[in-house]
Enzyme design. Structure first.
Site, mmCIF file in Angstrom:
data_model
loop_
_atom_site.group_PDB
_atom_site.id
_atom_site.type_symbol
_atom_site.label_atom_id
_atom_site.label_comp_id
_atom_site.label_asym_id
_atom_site.label_seq_id
_atom_site.Cartn_x
_atom_site.Cartn_y
_atom_site.Cartn_z
ATOM 1 N N TYR A 169 21.700 38.008 30.254
ATOM 2 C CA TYR A 169 23.225 36.969 30.195
ATOM 3 C C TYR A 169 23.164 36.197 31.320
ATOM 4 O O TYR A 169 23.150 36.704 32.390
ATOM 5 C CB TYR A 169 24.468 37.896 29.847
ATOM 6 C CG TYR A 169 25.694 37.062 29.696
ATOM 7 C CD1 TYR A 169 25.699 36.162 28.575
ATOM 8 C CD2 TYR A 169 26.491 37.063 30.725
ATOM 9 C CE1 TYR A 169 27.021 35.549 28.552
ATOM 10 C CE2 TYR A 169 27.648 36.387 30.785
ATOM 11 C CZ TYR A 169 27.826 35.328 29.538
ATOM 12 O OH TYR A 169 29.025 34.607 29.500
ATOM 13 N N LYS A 179 33.640 39.489 22.410
ATOM 14 C CA LYS A 179 32.597 39.291 21.374
ATOM 15 C C LYS A 179 33.094 40.139 20.225
ATOM 16 O O LYS A 179 34.010 39.899 19.579
ATOM 17 C CB LYS A 179 31.160 39.341 21.681
ATOM 18 C CG LYS A 179 30.809 38.777 23.062
ATOM 19 C CD LYS A 179 30.988 37.200 23.273
ATOM 20 C CE LYS A 179 30.817 36.769 24.789
ATOM 21 N NZ LYS A 179 29.742 37.136 25.720
ATOM 22 N N ARG A 223 48.250 49.142 37.677
ATOM 23 C CA ARG A 223 46.867 48.953 38.089
ATOM 24 C C ARG A 223 45.874 49.824 37.951
ATOM 25 O O ARG A 223 44.746 49.934 37.296
ATOM 26 C CB ARG A 223 46.470 48.170 39.432
ATOM 27 C CG ARG A 223 45.211 48.072 39.587
ATOM 28 C CD ARG A 223 44.860 47.258 41.080
ATOM 29 N NE ARG A 223 45.789 47.019 41.981
ATOM 30 C CZ ARG A 223 46.260 47.874 42.967
ATOM 31 N NH1 ARG A 223 45.594 49.177 42.877
ATOM 32 N NH2 ARG A 223 47.192 47.711 43.723
HETATM 33 C C1 LIG Z 1 29.584 37.084 26.957
HETATM 34 C C2 LIG Z 1 28.642 38.023 27.550
HETATM 35 C C3 LIG Z 1 29.075 38.707 28.935
HETATM 36 C C4 LIG Z 1 30.086 38.207 29.659
HETATM 37 O O1 LIG Z 1 31.360 38.713 29.208
HETATM 38 P P1 LIG Z 1 32.592 37.948 29.479
HETATM 39 O O2 LIG Z 1 33.641 38.499 28.611
HETATM 40 O O3 LIG Z 1 32.461 36.448 29.016
HETATM 41 O O4 LIG Z 1 32.840 37.993 30.958
HETATM 42 C C5 LIG Z 1 28.205 39.807 29.272
HETATM 43 N N1 LIG Z 1 27.021 40.069 28.569
HETATM 44 C C6 LIG Z 1 26.670 39.172 27.259
HETATM 45 C C7 LIG Z 1 25.140 39.687 26.556
HETATM 46 C C8 LIG Z 1 27.538 38.548 26.762
HETATM 47 O O5 LIG Z 1 27.319 37.892 25.693
#
Ligand SMILES: *Cc1c(COP(=O)(O)O)cnc(C)c1O
Length: 395
Positions: A97, A194, A45
């Site tokens: 977001y 992403k 961890r």
């Molecule tokens: C998707 C997203 C998040 C959150 O991320 P997760 O990996 O889904 O928890 C935060 N900020 C932006 C701009 C995003 O597109």
């Protein structure tokens, strides 16, 4: 040496075996020679070699000192918020977001942490919203889904003068295009789900700090709360980073082609893309980033949910899904999907029109993507049989 070359060759070769791919250390604990005598790792961890490699690589890409890998983008955001104390205040971008908004309003509000939302594309708005209690400025640039651009350097100056931390959510641009820490920000956060992962096959978050001391504080909070990224997923993100620069180039090229096509289409009212000269902050985007990214939004002349839904259900290559940054092009209808829970008035104020459609441009050939949108747009430009035979207004 160019950044891409330097980056690819900074991905370490395993000193033990010569393996050219980073090993996945799937272990919970590490054997100690004597109590407290170890090889730099004691419990997974706290630290894991595969995760540590990813953390070093993202710190290098973002030009910071400390990288920290989390189980999701929101877990990363959550750990940054834990730097604050009850009574502290945040100034945040108004089209933030949705998940971050939920965390601020439905979780941290309970702990007496309050947020003022402003249009951060005008830095003066931030300056005016700062109070003696403000400890953190939170921006995204470009924003989702209307691709607003905020001037990171100008905002960093305001943050410094007001002794606030500036955190930039760099998910939409990625470090291949924009390096907020070099423009004066203190913290960068990513949903590595992403572009960094890049293949729509994992959930992950990353934080990078400019200063080591701040990085150590967030590492402490991560270890205390435990929201770490698993070794295999760390490896997947490393694998994504290996092709980041190459992929981003293609995402940008596709987005530019699609934005140019949409801008001259008669059914389209407005296109949102920072690369277009018509974008209100095009010059800021051109100054602070080396490209304009892979997300394009547009709204229709027929500004109705019905028209937008016709289009999002008529494409063949673009798949209807939330999320972005993968190899396959996606499209979404924010008003009925990602932004459905935001009250109508607020949604409108944030520029999310009823017909707004967001595109995440994948790695397909841009000419095929343009063809697909062209055929989908005929669903709103050519009258349907029923309409033609009815021939009457239907109020
Ligand atoms: C998707 C997203 C998040 C959150 O991320 P997760 O990996 O889904 O928890 C935060 N900020 C932006 C701009 C995003 O597109």
């Amino acid at each position: 040496m160019q950044e891409t070359t330097a980056f690819i060759h900074s991905i370490p070769v395993d000193p033990l075996t010569g393996a050219i791919s980073v090993p996945i250390y799937q272990t919970s604990t590490f054997v100690q020679e004597a109590p407290g005598v170890n090889k730099g790792y004691d419990y997974a961890r706290t630290n894991n070699p595969t995760r540590a490699t990813l953390e070093n690589l993202i710190a290098q890409l973002e030009e910071g000192t400390t990288g920290i890998a989390f189980g999701s983008g929101l877990a990363a955001i959550d750990s940054i918020l834990k730097l604050l104390n009850a009574g502290d205040h945040i100034v945040a971008v108004d089209d933030i977001y949705g998940g971050a908004y939920r965390l601020f309003e439905q979780v941290y509000k309970k702990f007496d942490i309050h947020v003022t939302y402003v249009d951060t594309s005008i830095p003066g708005n931030i300056f005016n919203a700062i109070t003696p209690k403000t400890k953190l400025i939170w921006i995204e640039t470009p924003t989702n889904p209307t691709l607003k651009i905020s001037d990171i350097e100008a905002i960093a100056k305001i943050a410094k003068a007001s002794r606030c931390l500036l955190c930039v959510d760099n998910t939409f641009a990625s470090p291949a295009l924009q390096k907020p820490l070099s423009l004066g920000a203190d913290i960068v956060v990513h949903s590595a789900t992403k572009y960094l992962g890049g293949h729509s096959d994992l959930i992950a978050g990353l934080v990078v700090t400019k200063e080591k001391e701040l990085g150590e504080k967030i590492k402490f909070l991560q270890n205390a709360g435990g929201a770490i990224l698993a070794p295999f997923d760390s490896w997947l993100v490393i694998r994504g980073l290996e092709t980041l620069h190459l992929r981003i180039k293609q995402h940008c090229a596709g987005a530019a082609a699609v934005a140019t096509f949409l801008e001259q289409h008669p059914a389209v009212e407005k296109v949102y893309y920072p690369g277009l000269l018509s974008h209100p902050n095009h010059e800021v985007a051109a100054r602070q980033s080396t490209g304009f990214g892979g997300i394009v939004s547009f709204k229709l002349k027929d500004d109705t949910e019905e028209a937008a839904i016709k289009i999002v259900t008529s494409t063949r290559l673009f798949k209807l899904a939330e999320s972005l940054g993968g190899i396959k092009s996606l499209l979404s209808h924010p008003a009925t999907m990602t932004h459905k829970t935001i009250p109508f008035g607020k949604r409108r104020a944030a520029g999310v029109a009823d017909s707004l459609i967001r595109l995440s441009i994948g790695l397909e050939d841009p000419t095929d993507l343009v063809k697909d949108l062209k055929q989908a747009l005929t669903s709103v430009t050519e009258p349907t049989k029923t309409k033609a035979t009815n021939g009457v207004h239907s109020y």
